[in-house]
Motif scaffolding. Structure first.
Motif, PDB file in Angstrom:
ATOM      1  N   TRP A  11       0.819  -1.212   0.000  1.00  0.00           N
ATOM      2  CA  TRP A  11       0.000   0.000   0.000  1.00  0.00           C
ATOM      3  C   TRP A  11       0.854   1.263   0.000  1.00  0.00           C
ATOM      4  N   ILE A  12       2.078   1.182   0.487  1.00  0.00           N
ATOM      5  CA  ILE A  12       2.996   2.316   0.356  1.00  0.00           C
ATOM      6  C   ILE A  12       3.286   2.582  -1.120  1.00  0.00           C
ATOM      7  N   ASN A  13       3.516   1.506  -1.878  1.00  0.00           N
ATOM      8  CA  ASN A  13       3.742   1.646  -3.321  1.00  0.00           C
ATOM      9  C   ASN A  13       2.508   2.202  -4.032  1.00  0.00           C
ATOM     10  N   LEU A  14       1.319   1.805  -3.559  1.00  0.00           N
ATOM     11  CA  LEU A  14       0.093   2.325  -4.171  1.00  0.00           C
ATOM     12  C   LEU A  14      -0.055   3.828  -3.905  1.00  0.00           C
ATOM     13  N   LEU A  15       0.269   4.250  -2.685  1.00  0.00           N
ATOM     14  CA  LEU A  15       0.209   5.679  -2.371  1.00  0.00           C
ATOM     15  C   LEU A  15       1.064   6.474  -3.355  1.00  0.00           C
ATOM     16  N   MET A  16       2.264   5.964  -3.609  1.00  0.00           N
ATOM     17  CA  MET A  16       3.185   6.651  -4.519  1.00  0.00           C
ATOM     18  C   MET A  16       2.617   6.697  -5.938  1.00  0.00           C
ATOM     19  N   ALA A  17       1.982   5.604  -6.360  1.00  0.00           N
ATOM     20  CA  ALA A  17       1.416   5.554  -7.716  1.00  0.00           C
ATOM     21  C   ALA A  17       0.230   6.505  -7.857  1.00  0.00           C
ATOM     22  N   LEU A  18      -0.645   6.523  -6.861  1.00  0.00           N
ATOM     23  CA  LEU A  18      -1.820   7.393  -6.929  1.00  0.00           C
ATOM     24  C   LEU A  18      -1.437   8.860  -6.790  1.00  0.00           C
ATOM     25  N   LYS A  19      -0.340   9.124  -6.101  1.00  0.00           N
ATOM     26  CA  LYS A  19       0.130  10.504  -5.935  1.00  0.00           C
ATOM     27  C   LYS A  19       0.500  11.123  -7.288  1.00  0.00           C
ATOM     28  N   LYS A  20       0.882  10.275  -8.244  1.00  0.00           N
ATOM     29  CA  LYS A  20       1.333  10.762  -9.555  1.00  0.00           C
ATOM     30  C   LYS A  20       0.177  11.005 -10.538  1.00  0.00           C
ATOM     31  N   ARG A  21      -1.052  10.724 -10.118  1.00  0.00           N
ATOM     32  CA  ARG A  21      -2.179  10.911 -11.051  1.00  0.00           C
ATOM     33  C   ARG A  21      -2.263  12.360 -11.527  1.00  0.00           C
ATOM     34  N   PRO A  52      -6.702  10.639  -5.023  1.00  0.00           N
ATOM     35  CA  PRO A  52      -8.061  10.607  -4.476  1.00  0.00           C
ATOM     36  C   PRO A  52      -8.009  10.649  -2.948  1.00  0.00           C
ATOM     37  N   HIS A  53      -9.145  10.852  -2.333  1.00  0.00           N
ATOM     38  CA  HIS A  53      -9.226  10.607  -0.900  1.00  0.00           C
ATOM     39  C   HIS A  53      -9.269   9.086  -0.732  1.00  0.00           C
ATOM     40  N   LEU A  54      -8.297   8.559  -0.033  1.00  0.00           N
ATOM     41  CA  LEU A  54      -8.129   7.098   0.038  1.00  0.00           C
ATOM     42  C   LEU A  54      -8.433   6.581   1.438  1.00  0.00           C
ATOM     43  N   LYS A  55      -9.269   5.568   1.481  1.00  0.00           N
ATOM     44  CA  LYS A  55      -9.558   4.867   2.737  1.00  0.00           C
ATOM     45  C   LYS A  55      -9.088   3.428   2.585  1.00  0.00           C
ATOM     46  N   ILE A  56      -8.238   2.979   3.482  1.00  0.00           N
ATOM     47  CA  ILE A  56      -7.750   1.591   3.449  1.00  0.00           C
ATOM     48  C   ILE A  56      -8.208   0.883   4.723  1.00  0.00           C
ATOM     49  N   THR A  57      -9.021  -0.147   4.538  1.00  0.00           N
ATOM     50  CA  THR A  57      -9.472  -0.987   5.654  1.00  0.00           C
ATOM     51  C   THR A  57      -8.666  -2.268   5.630  1.00  0.00           C
ATOM     52  N   VAL A  58      -7.962  -2.552   6.716  1.00  0.00           N
ATOM     53  CA  VAL A  58      -7.122  -3.738   6.782  1.00  0.00           C
ATOM     54  C   VAL A  58      -7.622  -4.676   7.868  1.00  0.00           C
ATOM     55  N   ILE A  59      -7.566  -5.972   7.583  1.00  0.00           N
ATOM     56  CA  ILE A  59      -8.107  -6.993   8.482  1.00  0.00           C
ATOM     57  C   ILE A  59      -6.996  -7.958   8.862  1.00  0.00           C
ATOM     58  N   HIS A  60      -6.880  -8.235  10.145  1.00  0.00           N
ATOM     59  CA  HIS A  60      -5.923  -9.228  10.640  1.00  0.00           C
ATOM     60  C   HIS A  60      -6.369  -9.641  12.030  1.00  0.00           C
ATOM     61  N   GLU A  61      -6.097 -10.880  12.401  1.00  0.00           N
ATOM     62  CA  GLU A  61      -6.551 -11.350  13.707  1.00  0.00           C
ATOM     63  C   GLU A  61      -5.690 -10.855  14.862  1.00  0.00           C
ATOM     64  N   GLY A 104       2.580   7.013   8.408  1.00  0.00           N
ATOM     65  CA  GLY A 104       3.823   7.771   8.327  1.00  0.00           C
ATOM     66  C   GLY A 104       4.178   8.142   6.896  1.00  0.00           C
ATOM     67  N   GLU A 105       4.024   7.189   5.966  1.00  0.00           N
ATOM     68  CA  GLU A 105       4.337   7.454   4.560  1.00  0.00           C
ATOM     69  C   GLU A 105       3.338   8.438   3.954  1.00  0.00           C
ATOM     70  N   ALA A 106       2.062   8.307   4.320  1.00  0.00           N
ATOM     71  CA  ALA A 106       1.043   9.224   3.802  1.00  0.00           C
ATOM     72  C   ALA A 106       1.329  10.656   4.234  1.00  0.00           C
ATOM     73  N   GLU A 107       1.794  10.835   5.464  1.00  0.00           N
ATOM     74  CA  GLU A 107       2.123  12.174   5.952  1.00  0.00           C
ATOM     75  C   GLU A 107       3.299  12.765   5.176  1.00  0.00           C
ATOM     76  N   LYS A 108       4.291  11.937   4.873  1.00  0.00           N
ATOM     77  CA  LYS A 108       5.436  12.415   4.091  1.00  0.00           C
ATOM     78  C   LYS A 108       5.002  12.858   2.699  1.00  0.00           C
ATOM     79  N   LEU A 109       4.060  12.109   2.117  1.00  0.00           N
ATOM     80  CA  LEU A 109       3.604  12.412   0.758  1.00  0.00           C
ATOM     81  C   LEU A 109       2.491  13.454   0.728  1.00  0.00           C
ATOM     82  N   GLU A 110       2.032  13.863   1.926  1.00  0.00           N
ATOM     83  CA  GLU A 110       0.874  14.765   2.030  1.00  0.00           C
ATOM     84  C   GLU A 110      -0.320  14.168   1.281  1.00  0.00           C
ATOM     85  N   PHE A 111      -0.545  12.898   1.573  1.00  0.00           N
ATOM     86  CA  PHE A 111      -1.593  12.126   0.893  1.00  0.00           C
ATOM     87  C   PHE A 111      -2.790  11.990   1.833  1.00  0.00           C
TER      88      PHE A 111
END
Length: 441
Positions: A145-155, A160-169, A183-190
């Motif tokens: 998802w860090i790589n996806l943030l970088m890809a979407l940042k280049k659009r 977009p406004h991105l919501k990521i729901t993650v599931i784990h036990e 942390g990565e989103a803050e650096k990218l101002e995403f």
């Protein structure tokens, strides 16, 4: 080994002969275990012990874990063996789980390729969308998802406004993923909204996913859906007191009596260890899988990308499972042998704590305890189509990027496309499938 030992000749075998002999011994030993011939099973395991090594060649390493799994079935009652194996897996700390999965990500290209293909498909499907919601059915590796943030940042139109729901036990795993992503989103101002949900996949409350009107939804499942195939045992036991009593009676049997019970009571034997490859369920999803896929369909995803092991290890026949483990995991150990030093501590940890534990679960466990129930894409296709999902072909760009990535790992890795689906291969043997789907009315 003592020069006078009756096993000395095993040590003197050439490596190619040793591999052939190991395969024959493991298959023969599985046959003895399956039929309750403990004397010959013990003899076979004794021979095998002089040929295996957790730091030897690929075959020796894999055979170490297969023989351990067979030993559990020989020397202990079946449920006790499963408890030991399941407990050994559950004793893995959260940090160890993150480390070993990170090792698989780094040492093998399979997850990197899966993430790259998934992310490219998401970027293309979400073009022009202003609100994007991604649901990750089992988040443990934030790199995707860090790589996806970088890809979407280049659009061109901006992210977009991105919501990521993650599931784990495990809550700690989600906290680790969230810390990295935020942390990565803050650096990218995403603009990112991160929503962790602590739950096993089979117990997921779909209302907690909070999919809102106007959100373009994408779902990612990497090596997770097959675990739901074990849940049918629990569903049946809860719904039928008689079946539950039969299950309790079965798990207290010794190996020979257990095998005899399976043969006499084929209906309950199927329920204890369902085999979708041989059962009537091959034409439809298992009850739990069907229900889960139907709930995913109700979310109306614009895109769903699924990665699964390309192997049918969900059979009820022990000998068949051992044979298929030899073929599937043999290729995984072989690719590590070709790219990573035998003395690598990281490789040894990966093989022992991830691949070895999966092998032992497949071979030594039955019923609810057997979670690793891999199925080939040929089974997933009718299950998903029955749930009214439509196929989505992958673009040339995604395939081109994936092929270039694989080239960095050596000539043995290949990407194959068939009817819009992708297979990640080692020496022409498909090991993982990647398929894309969408909501269809």
């Amino acid at each position: 080994m003592d020069p006078g030992s009756p096993y000395q000749w095993l040590k003197e075998l050439r490596w190619e002969d040793r591999g052939i002999y190991l395969v024959r011994l493991l298959n023969a030993c599985a046959g003895y275990v399956a039929t309750g011939n403990i004397k010959n099973a013990n003899l076979g395991l004794e021979y095998i012990s002089h040929l295996t090594s957790p730091d030897g060649d690929a075959m020796q390493r894999m055979a170490t874990y297969i023989s351990e799994a067979l030993s559990f079935r020989v020397f202990q009652h079946l449920p006790a063996a499963c408890e030991i194996i399941m407990n050994s897996s559950s004793r893995m700390s959260n940090l160890e789980e993150l480390v070993v999965k990170s090792l698989f990500y780094e040492l093998c290209p399979f997850l990197k390729v899966s993430y790259l293909i998934t992310n490219q498909a998401i970027v293309e499907a979400m073009e022009g969308e202003k609100m994007v919601h991604i649901i990750d059915l089992n988040a443990s590796e934030p790199a995707q998802w860090i790589n996806l943030l970088m890809a979407l940042k280049k659009r061109r139109e901006g992210p977009p406004h991105l919501k990521i729901t993650v599931i784990h036990e495990k809550k700690e795993v989600l906290e680790h993923v969230g810390l990295q992503l935020i942390g990565e989103a803050e650096k990218l101002e995403f603009p990112l909204q991160f929503i962790p949900i602590v739950s096993k996949l089979q117990d997921l409350d779909f209302d907690s996913l909070s999919v809102k009107t106007g959100e373009a939804l994408a779902i990612s499942s990497v090596l997770q859906l097959h675990s739901l195939l074990a849940a049918d045992n629990e569903m049946y036991a809860r719904s039928s007191p008689a079946a539950s009593k039969n299950l309790q009676r079965a798990v207290h049997m010794n190996q020979r009596t257990f095998a005899e019970w399976l043969e006499k009571d084929k209906i309950n034997a199927y329920i204890l260890s369902p085999d979708s490859a041989l059962s009537p369920l091959s034409l439809s999803a298992s009850p739990k899988m069907g229900s889960f896929l139907n709930d995913l369909w109700k979310l109306q995803p614009k895109l769903m990308v699924i990665t699964e092991q390309e192997s049918n290890l969900n059979g009820s026949n022990l000998m068949e499972r051992v044979d298929k483990v030899l073929h599937f995991y043999g290729s995984l150990f072989d690719c590590l042998e070709s790219t990573v030093s035998r003395t690598s501590l990281e490789r040894q940890k990966l093989e022992r704590m991830l691949l070895g534990e999966e092998i032992k679960n497949i071979i030594a466990c039955e019923g609810l305890k057997r979670k690793e129930r891999h199925e080939k894409l040929e089974k997933w296709i009718p299950w998903l189509e029955l749930a009214s999902f439509g196929r989505v072909p992958f673009s040339y760009d995604g395939m081109y990027q994936a092929k270039r990535l694989l080239q960095n790992y050596g000539h043995g890795y290949k990407l194959r496309e068939e009817n819009g689906f992708l297979f990640i291969c080692w020496n022409d043997k498909p090991l993982f499938s990647v398929s894309a789907w969408r909501f269809r009315r």
